[in-house]
Design an enzyme around this catalytic site. Sequence first.
Site, PDB file in Angstrom:
ATOM      1  N   ASP A  26       0.832  -1.199   0.000  1.00 23.13           N
ATOM      2  CA  ASP A  26       0.000   0.000   0.000  1.00 23.13           C
ATOM      3  C   ASP A  26       0.870   1.254   0.000  1.00 23.13           C
ATOM      4  O   ASP A  26       1.742   1.420   0.861  1.00 23.13           O
ATOM      5  CB  ASP A  26      -0.914   0.001   1.228  1.00 23.13           C
ATOM      6  CG  ASP A  26      -1.884   1.156   1.208  1.00 23.13           C
ATOM      7  OD1 ASP A  26      -2.989   0.997   0.658  1.00 23.13           O
ATOM      8  OD2 ASP A  26      -1.550   2.231   1.744  1.00 23.13           O
ATOM      9  N   LEU A  27       0.631   2.147  -0.946  1.00 23.06           N
ATOM     10  CA  LEU A  27       1.469   3.334  -1.107  1.00 23.06           C
ATOM     11  C   LEU A  27       1.425   4.230   0.122  1.00 23.06           C
ATOM     12  O   LEU A  27       2.464   4.715   0.587  1.00 23.06           O
ATOM     13  CB  LEU A  27       1.039   4.118  -2.345  1.00 23.06           C
ATOM     14  CG  LEU A  27       1.792   5.424  -2.609  1.00 23.06           C
ATOM     15  CD1 LEU A  27       3.275   5.171  -2.817  1.00 23.06           C
ATOM     16  CD2 LEU A  27       1.191   6.145  -3.828  1.00 23.06           C
TER      17      LEU A  27
END
Length: 225
Positions: free
Chosen positions: A171-172
């Site tokens: 997840d960024l």
Amino acid sequence: MSQKETSQDQEAKANVAPADEALRPAMEALAGQDRDIAIAYEVCGLPPVRRHEPGFAGLIRIMAAQQVSARAAQAIIGRLDAALQPVTAEGFLALDDETQKQIGLSRPKQRYGRALAEDILSGRIDLQAIASLDDEAAAAALMQAKGIGRWTAEVYLLFALQRPDIWPAGDLAVQVAAQKLKGLSERPVGDVMVALAEDWRPYRTAAARFLWHLYRHPGVPEGGF
């Protein structure tokens, strides 16, 4: 109300979810073993309540939120909920292309959503059975559906099934917040992200929830702690 407080400020305050007290034991444990988390936790406090209901409704909402901003995701989910009361696989299949487009679903998301609904109705994907599997087996079972990758499966396990030790390493926002938390020169990815969270077991869900909270928290300085 302060004279400087705008209507947007009032709306933002009204839309803030309450702190998730269920996370307090895990957050206290993490803060006790990680100084950086302890300092950030002192500034940010508990993450807000955030949950998805298990089943098709929760999973289709997560799929709808893929690869769009948080604000766009909220708007899409709001329109989906307005179009379907309740949100069911049968109801989703009954929506025509134009209605799904107006909701904000792209062509690929329309295809994936219909495929998921058909998989669930046919029994090819059994979400009740998946809920009884261990984390890795459950993620693997979810990823058999078209359009469900690792991120979607992990978010479902984390927010719908409330699994305590899920780590969405890809997840960024979690990566960016981890970089900030640890004062790293580069955004951690891949094996670096996996290794970074090893010491946070068995509370990696709480760590991920906190990092999402940290990512959105305006009062935290840049550059680590």
